[in-house]
Design a protein around this motif. Structure first.
Motif, PDB file in Angstrom:
ATOM      1  N   PHE A  64      48.063  43.711 -32.203  1.00  0.00           N
ATOM      2  CA  PHE A  64      47.377  44.213 -31.014  1.00  0.00           C
ATOM      3  C   PHE A  64      46.465  45.371 -31.389  1.00  0.00           C
ATOM      4  O   PHE A  64      46.678  46.060 -32.392  1.00  0.00           O
ATOM      5  N   ALA A  65      45.434  45.569 -30.573  1.00  0.00           N
ATOM      6  CA  ALA A  65      44.450  46.627 -30.819  1.00  0.00           C
ATOM      7  C   ALA A  65      44.998  47.961 -30.331  1.00  0.00           C
ATOM      8  O   ALA A  65      45.520  48.056 -29.228  1.00  0.00           O
ATOM      9  N   LYS A  66      44.855  49.006 -31.156  1.00  0.00           N
ATOM     10  CA  LYS A  66      45.269  50.352 -30.758  1.00  0.00           C
ATOM     11  C   LYS A  66      44.134  51.100 -30.075  1.00  0.00           C
ATOM     12  O   LYS A  66      44.379  52.019 -29.304  1.00  0.00           O
ATOM     13  N   VAL A  67      42.906  50.741 -30.380  1.00  0.00           N
ATOM     14  CA  VAL A  67      41.733  51.389 -29.789  1.00  0.00           C
ATOM     15  C   VAL A  67      40.745  50.311 -29.341  1.00  0.00           C
ATOM     16  O   VAL A  67      40.840  49.152 -29.755  1.00  0.00           O
ATOM     17  N   THR A  68      39.804  50.707 -28.499  1.00  0.00           N
ATOM     18  CA  THR A  68      38.743  49.795 -28.088  1.00  0.00           C
ATOM     19  C   THR A  68      37.735  49.659 -29.227  1.00  0.00           C
ATOM     20  O   THR A  68      37.338  50.656 -29.824  1.00  0.00           O
ATOM     21  N   GLY A  69      37.359  48.424 -29.540  1.00  0.00           N
ATOM     22  CA  GLY A  69      36.397  48.207 -30.615  1.00  0.00           C
ATOM     23  C   GLY A  69      36.205  46.737 -30.921  1.00  0.00           C
ATOM     24  O   GLY A  69      36.649  45.870 -30.169  1.00  0.00           O
TER      25      GLY A  69
END
Length: 87
Positions: free
Chosen positions: A60-65
């Protein structure tokens, strides 16, 4: 007399639900923080920068990007997130 019941449709009517595994966000795609990148069994793809791994090996993504997949030879394939400035 038969000693076993006949294996009719009522006996055979069970099946497990699909697990919906696979890549959910592809390379170059913009994803918000917390969104699932890939559901997998085992670490076919390992977590890179800004990517977390769940107890069931979900990435899963920890930050938007933007999602980026890289191959590091013998070390395996990695998924990472390249952050974008909040607009």
């Amino acid at each position: 007399m038969a000693h076993k019941k006949g294996g009719g449709s009522s006996t055979n009517g069970r099946d497990s639900n699909a697990q919906r595994l696979g890549v959910k966000a592809f390379a170059g795609q913009l994803v918000p923080g917390g969104s699932i990148i890939m559901r997998q069994r085992g670490t076919k793809i390992k977590p890179g920068t800004n990517v977390g791994i769940g107890s069931d090996d979900t990435l899963f993504a920890k930050v938007t990007g933007r999602v980026k997949f890289t191959s590091r030879g013998n070390r395996g394939r990695y998924a990472s997130i390249e952050p974008v400035a909040a607009e």
